[in-house]
Design a protein around this motif. Structure first.
Motif, short mmCIF file in Angstrom:
data_model
loop_
_atom_site.label_atom_id
_atom_site.label_comp_id
_atom_site.label_asym_id
_atom_site.label_seq_id
_atom_site.Cartn_x
_atom_site.Cartn_y
_atom_site.Cartn_z
N UNK A 687 32.47 -82.28 44.87
CA UNK A 687 33.47 -82.88 43.87
C UNK A 687 35.35 -82.20 44.47
N UNK A 688 36.54 -82.66 43.88
CA UNK A 688 37.45 -82.37 44.28
C UNK A 688 38.32 -82.83 43.35
N UNK A 689 39.39 -82.45 43.65
CA UNK A 689 40.91 -83.43 42.48
C UNK A 689 41.99 -83.04 44.02
N UNK A 690 42.46 -84.45 43.69
CA UNK A 690 43.96 -84.39 44.31
C UNK A 690 45.13 -84.61 43.95
N UNK A 691 46.43 -83.91 44.11
CA UNK A 691 47.37 -84.22 42.92
C UNK A 691 48.36 -84.18 43.89
N UNK A 692 49.09 -85.52 43.79
CA UNK A 692 50.15 -86.56 44.52
C UNK A 692 51.62 -85.76 44.45
N UNK A 693 51.44 -85.24 43.61
CA UNK A 693 53.02 -84.35 43.28
C UNK A 693 52.62 -83.26 43.17
N UNK A 694 54.13 -82.58 44.08
CA UNK A 694 54.06 -80.76 44.17
C UNK A 694 55.08 -80.56 42.88
N UNK A 695 54.57 -79.16 43.42
CA UNK A 695 54.94 -77.57 42.87
C UNK A 695 56.48 -77.22 42.51
N UNK A 696 57.37 -76.84 41.47
CA UNK A 696 58.05 -76.07 41.83
C UNK A 696 58.16 -74.83 42.28
N UNK A 697 59.07 -74.21 41.96
CA UNK A 697 59.09 -72.51 42.04
C UNK A 697 58.40 -72.04 41.04
N UNK A 698 58.51 -72.54 40.21
CA UNK A 698 57.16 -71.61 38.83
C UNK A 698 56.02 -71.60 38.89
N UNK A 699 55.20 -72.84 39.70
CA UNK A 699 54.16 -73.44 39.82
C UNK A 699 53.89 -74.23 38.94
N UNK A 716 45.09 -80.26 47.45
CA UNK A 716 43.69 -80.25 47.25
C UNK A 716 44.17 -79.21 45.33
N UNK A 717 44.00 -79.34 44.62
CA UNK A 717 44.04 -78.81 43.43
C UNK A 717 42.90 -78.08 42.60
N UNK A 718 41.44 -78.28 43.36
CA UNK A 718 40.37 -77.85 42.71
C UNK A 718 39.13 -78.79 43.40
N UNK A 719 38.34 -77.86 43.96
CA UNK A 719 37.10 -78.16 44.88
C UNK A 719 35.35 -77.53 44.27
N UNK A 720 34.07 -78.51 44.61
CA UNK A 720 33.47 -77.71 43.82
C UNK A 720 32.01 -78.19 44.85
N UNK A 721 31.15 -77.62 45.16
CA UNK A 721 29.94 -77.84 45.30
C UNK A 721 28.91 -76.97 44.79
N UNK A 722 27.75 -77.94 44.76
CA UNK A 722 26.38 -77.36 44.26
C UNK A 722 25.33 -78.20 44.72
#
Length: 902
Positions: A687-699, A716-722
């Motif tokens: 499983x994985x989550x992909x965010x289309x938006x950017x981060x600023x300097x404060x994350x 890519x903000x999160x990924x997992x394997x089981x």
């Protein structure tokens, strides 16, 4: 048991003292010349009336009454009647049947004058004594070297007899039958060994009084192991032999605990209440004053219900009173399992699975042998009753009580519902035709009604099961009416419409007031308002989807991959939730003034049992795509004409949504879920989550696409394997070679009852009292001699669990969780089993919970050794004892418990 009925009607007493059975001799078959006129040779299979035969030889004697049954007799070589001596002889595989009594032997002699019957074996040409007598009456079987019977006295003598009574096998040098219920034996051994001729252990008694199905009373008795006498002996002994359950004392185990001193554990009394219920009361006592008690009960009403109940309580004392490290702690655990037979009243069902108590009980118990239970983080309970009212529409009412407890903390760690009431009415199609299929939008309109009411509370260990736990209980009821329909568009598109109406009733609301403390600081104070209140919400939506098939067919007849099919299921949905701002108020002070720096609103339903209605209008479009890939593979076996279907990709799903009513950050992260089959038994979950938006300097997320900020299309903000699987040797055997085992659901319930896990990742649960693993229970097939010496198939099992989580939501770029757990068992021989479990935490860099298990089947005994070599739960447990339940108190166990934490 031993000759429990006389065989046939003969007179006279047993042979006088010193008289022996006629010696075994090789009798030659007489010739007609030598037989006349004394002997009459008769047929091998015949029916003989002894009274008539006896009267025929002496007409001057009065004829006695006829026998109750006729005697059927058989002999392989011959049967002969000596009319002069009044003796009948049956030779070689002789057999007589009288009613329910059967006697088989190499030679049977019937003396009509004395009324005695002699049964003995014969010596074959190799000089071996064979065809020993076998006496059978009903289910009772006796196998002596020889037998002497007498009719009138109803007495009998057997020599070197072997018989079975319950779990016992008894072998006696001489046995005298006084009547149907009393036998006296001399120089007898009794054992639960399956081989009484060569037992691993036995008890030797010089004199025995034996009452079948009731008791054995002995004089001086000694225990022998491998024919070696042991110091274990008694001047007299009493052994109950009943096949029914009987009440009795349970002998405690003796030992030494480094923390509590010397102890007596698991001693008590067993009550056989009736055929449906039993009760066991056990206790523990330590020399430092610690003590514990355990009450267990099992009940069963066949074809109706069954269950078990267990209550454990421990008063643990650390150190001595007056010392600075003295501590006293009370802990308890309640476990109740109840299940109803599925065939018993299917419209009314009751079930229970209760496991509650002190959070640290399984981790700190001084009577704990299931070290895997220390890793369980939650205790869960549920009691359910369901009543179904058949008809159109169908009505189902369910009431339940549930409990969830976090064992890692003692603050607000217990959540309960007392109780939950649910009712539902099955789907109703008001516009459907009475006959024929439903077609189109109108025919498929359907609605339901659902009701849910509950009392919910949160408490802690200290207040649990006291009146204080109800102080913050919340109550409410919720009504729901979902309406939906579906229809086809352009033949290939499926369209669904739905709407939902909810009405929520609560009996507590919360008011928020702004309070100025006089220093210029304004605080928000929440006050509970008791009384009935309600709110109503509704929502609506629609969806449209289809199924796309992509097929590939091989043009080669002998190709390994015959065909591939790709299934795609795209779906677009729309959901809207109106604004219910009428349920929101501005936060003011007690005079109704706004003293906050900015306007703030609250709903009086915040903090109630149900989520308050939304203040803002929401409108979302959801996009989802499901993928599945299958293939047809040609079988290697040329006799199979049909290809085998396999899954190349079980699932690959994409989900995202767009908020039409939002001002910024309208796109939700893209979620990807996939299941890849590595083998037929092993799947890899990703499983994985992909965010289309950017981060600023404060994350922090900003309303700028990542690709426009100089990055990739998605971040890519999160990924997992089981990877979890369970394998055994049976998975690689043909179905016809696999052996049936105990029902997995039963084992799972037993494991959970004793603190184990449902996946056995840390080994099977062990009984508190005798150290027996539940997989050992049940009847096993006997192991033949060749199988004992050579292991043609080595049974094994393997449990594997791997998990990994990657986090990069705020540029952490780290694997914050990664661990592996492995457990397994191997039967090195038919009687040797070795197992264990271990693991490694890659994120924290350490070996996880590790145990090693040894089990040895000693035929009549069982031996086990469990060892936790490292970690805070370091401990070991050794046990050896007799398998048979009748002698289960003959055991020896030693253990080292983990150091308790007070």
């Amino acid at each position: 048991m031993f000759l429990t009925a006389s065989l046939i009607g003969w007179s006279q007493e047993l042979p006088a003292s010193g008289e022996t059975i006629p010696p075994v001799e090789k009798t030659k078959k007489p010739t007609p010349e030598t037989a006349k006129p004394v002997l009459d040779t008769i047929k091998k299979d015949s029916t003989v009336n002894l009274d008539e035969l006896k009267v025929a030889n002496d007409s001057t004697k009065k004829k006695k009454g006829a026998l109750e049954y006729n005697i059927d007799s058989y002999a392989k070589d011959y049967k002969e009647i000596d009319r002069k001596k009044n003796i009948i002889t049956l030779y070689n595989e002789a057999k007589i049947v009288y009613g329910d009594v059967t006697m088989e032997a190499g030679k049977i002699i019937i003396d009509l004058n004395s009324g005695n019957v002699y049964a003995q074996g014969i010596v074959d040409t190799a000089g071996v004594y064979t065809q020993k007598p076998v006496f059978t009456q009903g289910a009772n079987i006796v196998k002596p070297d020889s037998i002497v019977f007498n009719k009138d006295s109803r007495k009998a003598l057997t020599y070197n007899s072997i018989t079975a009574q319950g779990e016992f096998n008894v072998k006696a040098e001489t046995t005298k039958r006084v009547n149907d219920s009393v036998y006296y034996m001399r120089n007898a051994i009794f054992t639960t060994s399956e081989d009484p001729e060569n037992p691993n252990y036995y008890f030797l008694a010089r004199k025995i009084k034996f009452v079948p199905k009731k008791k054995i009373v002995t004089g001086l008795v000694n225990m022998y192991i491998a024919d070696v006498p042991t110091p274990l002996g008694l001047p007299f002994a009493y052994f109950p032999m009943t096949t029914e359950r009987k009440s009795g004392v349970i002998v405690p185990a003796f030992g030494n605990n480094v923390n509590q001193g010397y102890f007596l554990q698991n001693g008590g009394y067993y009550f056989a209440v009736n055929d449906y219920l039993d009760l066991t009361v056990l206790g523990d006592y330590f020399t430092n004053g610690s003590w514990g008690t355990r009450v267990e009960s099992s009940y069963r009403n066949r074809y109706k219900f069954n269950g078990s109940f267990r209550f454990l309580y421990e008063n643990q004392i650390q150190s001595e009173r007056g010392f600075s490290d003295f501590a006293q702690t009370n802990r308890y655990n309640i476990n109740w399992q109840h299940s109803q037979d599925p065939k018993n009243n299917p419209n009314s069902r009751f079930s229970a699975s209760v496991n509650l108590g002190s959070s640290q009980f399984f981790r700190q118990s001084f009577n704990q042998v299931n070290q895997g239970a220390t890793l369980n983080n939650t205790l869960n309970s549920s009691i359910n009753y369901t009543k179904t009212f058949q008809g159109e529409p169908q009505v189902v009412i369910n009431t339940s009580v549930s409990h969830q407890q976090n064992t890692n903390t003692t603050t607000d760690n217990i959540s309960m519902t007392l109780p939950t009431l649910q009712a539902s009415v099955s789907r109703v199609f008001p516009f459907a035709p009475k006959e024929g299929a439903k077609k189109g939008l109108i025919h498929n309109i359907n609605l339901q009604y659902n009701l849910r009411g509950e009392n919910r509370l949160t408490t802690n260990d200290e207040d649990f099961l006291t009146g204080r736990m109800f102080d913050n209980m919340l109550s409410g009821m919720q009504h729901s009416i979902p309406i939906s329909t579906n229809f086809k568009v352009f033949q290939y598109l499926s369209v669904g419409l739905n709407a939902n109406y909810d009405e929520s009733w609560v009996f507590q609301t919360f008011d928020q007031i702004a309070v100025d403390d006089g220093t210029g600081t304004v605080e928000i104070v929440t006050e509970q308002v008791d009384g009935f209140d309600s709110f109503r919400t509704y929502s609506y939506g629609a969806n449209i989807g289809t199924t796309i098939y992509g097929n590939w067919q091989s043009t080669k007849e002998n190709a390994k991959i015959q065909a591939i099919r790709h299934i795609i299921r795209p779906t677009v949905s729309y959901n809207a939730n109106p604004s219910f701002d009428q349920y929101y108020e501005q936060i003011l002070d007690e005079q109704g003034l706004d003293i906050l720096p900015e306007e703030r609103f609250f709903s009086r339903f915040q903090g109630t049992l149900y989520t308050p209605p939304g203040q803002n209008f929401s409108s979302n479009i959801g996009i989802a795509v499901q993928n599945n890939i299958e293939a047809k593979i040609r079988e290697r076996d040329t006799t199979k004409t049909e290809p085998r279907k396999v899954s190349l990709l079980k699932s690959l799903n994409f989900n995202t949504a767009y908020n039409l009513a939002g001002d910024s950050l309208n796109w939700s992260p893209l979620q990807v879920r996939g299941v890849i089959p590595l083998t037929q038994k092993i799947d890899l979950n990703l499983d994985a989550n992909f965010d289309p938006y950017a981060l600023d300097n404060n994350n922090a997320r900003v309303n700028t696409f990542n690709v426009n900020n100089g990055g990739s299309l998605f971040r890519l903000t999160r990924a997992g394997a089981r990877l979890n699987f369970r394998l055994s040797n049976k998975d690689f055997e043909k179905k016809e070679d696999q052996e049936d085992g105990e029902d997995e659901d039963i084992l799972e319930n037993r494991n959970l009852q004793n603190g184990g896990r449902d996946d056995d990742l840390f080994g099977a649960a062990v009984d508190f009292a005798d150290g027996r693993q539940f997989q050992e229970e049940g009847n096993k097939d006997p192991v033949d001699i060749d199988e004992q010496r050579y292991r043609f198939k080595v049974p094994w099992s393997l449990n594997f669990a791997y998990t990994m989580t990657y986090n990069n939501a705020q540029r952490q770029n780290e694997i914050n969780r990664q661990s592996i757990m492995v457990s397994g068992d191997v039967e090195l021989s038919p009687r040797w089993s070795v197992g264990g479990n271990t693991g490694y935490d890659f994120a924290n860099g350490g070996v996880s919970f590790t145990t090693i298990r040894f089990n040895r089947d000693l035929e009549d005994w069982r031996l086990s050794f469990n060892w936790t070599p490292i970690g805070p739960q370091q401990s070991w447990f050794f046990f050896i004892g007799i398998k048979a339940g009748a002698l289960s108190d003959i055991k020896w166990d030693q253990r080292r418990q983990p150091d308790p934490v007070f």
